[in-house]
Design a protein around this motif. Structure first.
Motif, PDB file in Angstrom:
ATOM      1  N   ASP A  53      78.858  10.950  29.133  1.00 22.65           N
ATOM      2  CA  ASP A  53      78.219  10.733  30.436  1.00 22.65           C
ATOM      3  C   ASP A  53      78.876  11.600  31.517  1.00 22.65           C
ATOM      4  OD1 ASP A  53      76.339   9.258  32.189  1.00 22.65           O
ATOM      5  OD2 ASP A  53      78.175   8.428  33.050  1.00 22.65           O
ATOM      6  N   GLU A  54      80.191  11.670  31.508  1.00 16.99           N
ATOM      7  CA  GLU A  54      80.910  12.431  32.531  1.00 16.99           C
ATOM      8  C   GLU A  54      80.902  13.935  32.267  1.00 16.99           C
ATOM      9  OE1 GLU A  54      85.366  12.736  34.530  1.00 16.99           O
ATOM     10  OE2 GLU A  54      84.932  11.135  33.113  1.00 16.99           O
ATOM     11  N   ASN A  55      81.131  14.329  31.013  1.00 18.95           N
ATOM     12  CA  ASN A  55      81.322  15.743  30.683  1.00 18.95           C
ATOM     13  C   ASN A  55      80.109  16.436  30.076  1.00 18.95           C
ATOM     14  OD1 ASN A  55      84.150  15.523  31.340  1.00 18.95           O
ATOM     15  ND2 ASN A  55      84.387  14.430  29.397  1.00 18.95           N
ATOM     16  N   ARG A  56      79.137  15.651  29.618  1.00 14.49           N
ATOM     17  CA  ARG A  56      77.958  16.178  28.920  1.00 14.49           C
ATOM     18  C   ARG A  56      78.338  16.968  27.673  1.00 14.49           C
ATOM     19  NH1 ARG A  56      75.089  12.572  30.904  1.00 14.49           N
ATOM     20  NH2 ARG A  56      73.748  12.951  32.661  1.00 14.49           N
ATOM     21  N   MET A  57      79.470  16.577  27.067  1.00 11.55           N
ATOM     22  CA  MET A  57      79.952  17.237  25.853  1.00 11.55           C
ATOM     23  C   MET A  57      80.447  16.195  24.868  1.00 11.55           C
ATOM     24  SD  MET A  57      79.711  20.567  26.410  1.00 11.55           S
ATOM     25  CE  MET A  57      80.854  21.455  25.381  1.00 11.55           C
ATOM     26  N   ILE A  58      80.164  16.432  23.586  1.00  9.69           N
ATOM     27  CA  ILE A  58      80.776  15.623  22.544  1.00  9.69           C
ATOM     28  C   ILE A  58      82.167  16.193  22.334  1.00  9.69           C
ATOM     29  CG2 ILE A  58      80.650  14.915  20.132  1.00  9.69           C
ATOM     30  CD1 ILE A  58      77.556  15.292  20.433  1.00  9.69           C
ATOM     31  N   LEU A  59      83.162  15.333  22.430  1.00 11.61           N
ATOM     32  CA  LEU A  59      84.556  15.772  22.366  1.00 11.61           C
ATOM     33  C   LEU A  59      84.931  16.243  20.961  1.00 11.61           C
ATOM     34  CD1 LEU A  59      86.061  12.827  24.454  1.00 11.61           C
ATOM     35  CD2 LEU A  59      85.425  15.118  25.261  1.00 11.61           C
ATOM     36  N   ALA A  92      73.456   9.791  23.485  1.00 10.28           N
ATOM     37  CA  ALA A  92      74.590  10.714  23.638  1.00 10.28           C
ATOM     38  C   ALA A  92      74.218  12.119  23.172  1.00 10.28           C
ATOM     39  CB  ALA A  92      75.813  10.206  22.878  1.00 10.28           C
ATOM     40  N   LEU A  93      73.483  12.207  22.079  1.00 10.89           N
ATOM     41  CA  LEU A  93      73.077  13.528  21.598  1.00 10.89           C
ATOM     42  C   LEU A  93      72.012  14.142  22.498  1.00 10.89           C
ATOM     43  CD1 LEU A  93      73.181  13.097  17.724  1.00 10.89           C
ATOM     44  CD2 LEU A  93      74.574  14.612  19.134  1.00 10.89           C
ATOM     45  N   ARG A  94      71.145  13.320  23.089  1.00 12.01           N
ATOM     46  CA  ARG A  94      70.171  13.861  24.054  1.00 12.01           C
ATOM     47  C   ARG A  94      70.889  14.502  25.238  1.00 12.01           C
ATOM     48  NH1 ARG A  94      67.072   9.050  22.873  1.00 12.01           N
ATOM     49  NH2 ARG A  94      67.871   7.906  24.674  1.00 12.01           N
ATOM     50  N   ASP A  95      71.996  13.889  25.675  1.00  9.13           N
ATOM     51  CA  ASP A  95      72.713  14.326  26.877  1.00  9.13           C
ATOM     52  C   ASP A  95      73.700  15.466  26.637  1.00  9.13           C
ATOM     53  OD1 ASP A  95      71.386  12.304  28.187  1.00  9.13           O
ATOM     54  OD2 ASP A  95      73.144  11.029  28.457  1.00  9.13           O
ATOM     55  N   ALA A  96      74.187  15.615  25.431  1.00 10.27           N
ATOM     56  CA  ALA A  96      75.283  16.540  25.149  1.00 10.27           C
ATOM     57  C   ALA A  96      74.835  18.002  25.171  1.00 10.27           C
ATOM     58  CB  ALA A  96      75.911  16.217  23.800  1.00 10.27           C
ATOM     59  N   LYS A  97      75.553  18.819  25.951  1.00  9.53           N
ATOM     60  CA  LYS A  97      75.288  20.263  26.000  1.00  9.53           C
ATOM     61  C   LYS A  97      75.584  20.915  24.648  1.00  9.53           C
ATOM     62  CE  LYS A  97      76.582  20.730  30.853  1.00  9.53           C
ATOM     63  NZ  LYS A  97      77.609  21.246  31.766  1.00  9.53           N
ATOM     64  N   ASN A  98      76.521  20.331  23.897  1.00  9.45           N
ATOM     65  CA  ASN A  98      76.890  20.901  22.595  1.00  9.45           C
ATOM     66  C   ASN A  98      76.210  20.160  21.437  1.00  9.45           C
ATOM     67  OD1 ASN A  98      78.478  18.593  22.953  1.00  9.45           O
ATOM     68  ND2 ASN A  98      80.315  19.512  22.055  1.00  9.45           N
ATOM     69  N   GLN A  99      75.031  19.622  21.710  1.00 11.82           N
ATOM     70  CA  GLN A  99      74.237  18.915  20.700  1.00 11.82           C
ATOM     71  C   GLN A  99      74.028  19.769  19.449  1.00 11.82           C
ATOM     72  OE1 GLN A  99      69.607  18.733  20.313  1.00 11.82           O
ATOM     73  NE2 GLN A  99      70.216  17.417  22.013  1.00 11.82           N
ATOM     74  N   SER A 100      73.576  21.018  19.628  1.00 11.22           N
ATOM     75  CA  SER A 100      73.279  21.857  18.457  1.00 11.22           C
ATOM     76  C   SER A 100      74.551  22.214  17.687  1.00 11.22           C
ATOM     77  CB  SER A 100      72.498  23.103  18.847  1.00 11.22           C
ATOM     78  OG  SER A 100      73.230  23.882  19.746  1.00 11.22           O
ATOM     79  N   GLU A 101      75.672  22.366  18.393  1.00  5.94           N
ATOM     80  CA  GLU A 101      76.947  22.628  17.711  1.00  5.94           C
ATOM     81  C   GLU A 101      77.318  21.426  16.833  1.00  5.94           C
ATOM     82  OE1 GLU A 101      81.659  23.250  18.815  1.00  5.94           O
ATOM     83  OE2 GLU A 101      80.173  23.624  20.385  1.00  5.94           O
ATOM     84  N   LEU A 110      77.821  18.191   5.527  1.00  4.66           N
ATOM     85  CA  LEU A 110      77.246  17.131   4.690  1.00  4.66           C
ATOM     86  C   LEU A 110      75.824  17.395   4.209  1.00  4.66           C
ATOM     87  CD1 LEU A 110      78.442  14.005   6.716  1.00  4.66           C
ATOM     88  CD2 LEU A 110      79.506  15.011   4.679  1.00  4.66           C
ATOM     89  N   GLY A 111      75.171  18.403   4.775  1.00  2.00           N
ATOM     90  CA  GLY A 111      73.777  18.644   4.415  1.00  2.00           C
ATOM     91  C   GLY A 111      72.817  17.633   5.030  1.00  2.00           C
ATOM     92  N   ILE A 112      73.253  16.921   6.049  1.00  2.00           N
ATOM     93  CA  ILE A 112      72.402  15.935   6.730  1.00  2.00           C
ATOM     94  C   ILE A 112      71.834  16.582   7.987  1.00  2.00           C
ATOM     95  CG2 ILE A 112      72.345  13.731   7.964  1.00  2.00           C
ATOM     96  CD1 ILE A 112      74.596  12.746   6.142  1.00  2.00           C
ATOM     97  N   ASP A 113      70.521  16.612   8.082  1.00  2.00           N
ATOM     98  CA  ASP A 113      69.847  17.112   9.286  1.00  2.00           C
ATOM     99  C   ASP A 113      69.644  15.944  10.240  1.00  2.00           C
ATOM    100  OD1 ASP A 113      69.456  19.893   8.749  1.00  2.00           O
ATOM    101  OD2 ASP A 113      67.941  19.328   7.262  1.00  2.00           O
ATOM    102  N   ILE A 114      70.136  16.091  11.447  1.00  2.00           N
ATOM    103  CA  ILE A 114      69.995  15.057  12.470  1.00  2.00           C
ATOM    104  C   ILE A 114      68.899  15.481  13.430  1.00  2.00           C
ATOM    105  CG2 ILE A 114      71.109  13.802  14.354  1.00  2.00           C
ATOM    106  CD1 ILE A 114      73.811  14.444  12.936  1.00  2.00           C
ATOM    107  N   GLU A 115      67.875  14.659  13.545  1.00  2.00           N
ATOM    108  CA  GLU A 115      66.819  14.893  14.534  1.00  2.00           C
ATOM    109  C   GLU A 115      67.160  14.089  15.779  1.00  2.00           C
ATOM    110  OE1 GLU A 115      62.133  13.902  15.379  1.00  2.00           O
ATOM    111  OE2 GLU A 115      62.846  13.824  13.311  1.00  2.00           O
ATOM    112  N   VAL A 116      67.272  14.768  16.894  1.00  2.00           N
ATOM    113  CA  VAL A 116      67.546  14.093  18.159  1.00  2.00           C
ATOM    114  C   VAL A 116      66.202  13.690  18.754  1.00  2.00           C
ATOM    115  CG1 VAL A 116      68.612  14.259  20.428  1.00  2.00           C
ATOM    116  CG2 VAL A 116      69.656  15.437  18.469  1.00  2.00           C
ATOM    117  N   ILE A 117      66.036  12.378  18.970  1.00  2.00           N
ATOM    118  CA  ILE A 117      64.750  11.871  19.433  1.00  2.00           C
ATOM    119  C   ILE A 117      64.783  11.575  20.936  1.00  2.00           C
ATOM    120  CG2 ILE A 117      64.070  10.990  17.174  1.00  2.00           C
ATOM    121  CD1 ILE A 117      64.872   8.166  18.151  1.00  2.00           C
ATOM    122  N   SER A 118      63.624  11.587  21.545  1.00  2.00           N
ATOM    123  CA  SER A 118      63.501  11.292  22.976  1.00  2.00           C
ATOM    124  C   SER A 118      63.676   9.793  23.214  1.00  2.00           C
ATOM    125  CB  SER A 118      62.123  11.723  23.482  1.00  2.00           C
ATOM    126  OG  SER A 118      61.124  10.852  22.971  1.00  2.00           O
ATOM    127  N   GLY A 119      63.871   9.430  24.461  1.00  2.00           N
ATOM    128  CA  GLY A 119      63.961   8.018  24.824  1.00  2.00           C
ATOM    129  C   GLY A 119      62.683   7.272  24.494  1.00  2.00           C
TER     130      GLY A 119
END
Length: 188
Positions: A53-59, A92-101, A110-119
């Motif tokens: 929320d504060e940094n818009r980054m996953i640490l 959290a993934l919707r908000d994160a600037k480094n979502q694709s990273e 892991l070979g797991i594809d994560i789809e980030v969904i809208s609210g």
């Protein structure tokens, strides 16, 4: 895969919900007529959204923490004979600037594809999951579903499986805690 459990032409699937605070895994048998049988239900508090929320980054430390949870869930899924993992990321993934990273890191490891969904998608899926056991009644029923998550809250209304209205707001337990509760116990 155990066809006796899944039924003729059924399939075993794994759903992973990667939330701001908690990661949920459901392994279920989907029958040819749409019936669902729960095989395993797991959850772990992984704190993906810590600081987002504060940094818009996953640490950076969060990458490894979540990887460990997902490695365990993937192992359980594989051992159960699941044919596919469907992974969805929320607030959290919707908000994160480094979502694709982050999603690329998990895919590579892991070979797991994560789809980030809208609210809105999250609200609709929450609704369908919440009312599924109650819909097959003699007459259509009205439902309201409220899901308070770590990063967002969804409110959905509908009749049976038909969604009439849905709303997602960026207000969740992790987000509010990090913004307003700076000490424990809280200051006045």
């Amino acid at each position: 895969m155990d066809r006796a459990v899944c039924g003729k032409n059924g399939m075993r699937l794994t759903s992973i919900d990667i939330g701001t605070n908690t990661i949920l895994m459901l392994i279920a048998d989907a029958g040819p007529g749409g019936e669902i049988g729960v095989v395993r239900d797991e959850h772990t508090i992984a704190r993906l959204g810590k600081g987002v929320d504060e940094n818009r980054m996953i640490l950076p430390a969060t990458f490894e923490r979540v990887l460990n949870v997902l490695e365990r869930f993937k192992r359980i899924s594989d051992e159960s004979g699941s044919m596919k993992i469907l992974a969805r990321g929320t607030s959290a993934l919707r908000d994160a600037k480094n979502q694709s990273e982050f999603t690329g890191f998990i895919r590579q490891k892991l070979g797991i594809d994560i789809e980030v969904i809208s609210g809105d998608e999250e609200a609709e899926l929450n609704y369908i999951g919440a009312v599924a056991d109650s819909v097959n009644k003699p007459r259509p029923q009205n439902f309201a579903v409220l899901d308070i998550g770590g990063g967002s809250t969804e409110l959905t209304e509908g009749t049976g499986f038909e969604v009439k209205s849905k709303r997602s707001v960026d207000m969740g337990s992790v987000r509010i805690t990090e913004r307003f509760l700076k000490s424990s116990p809280p200051s006045s």
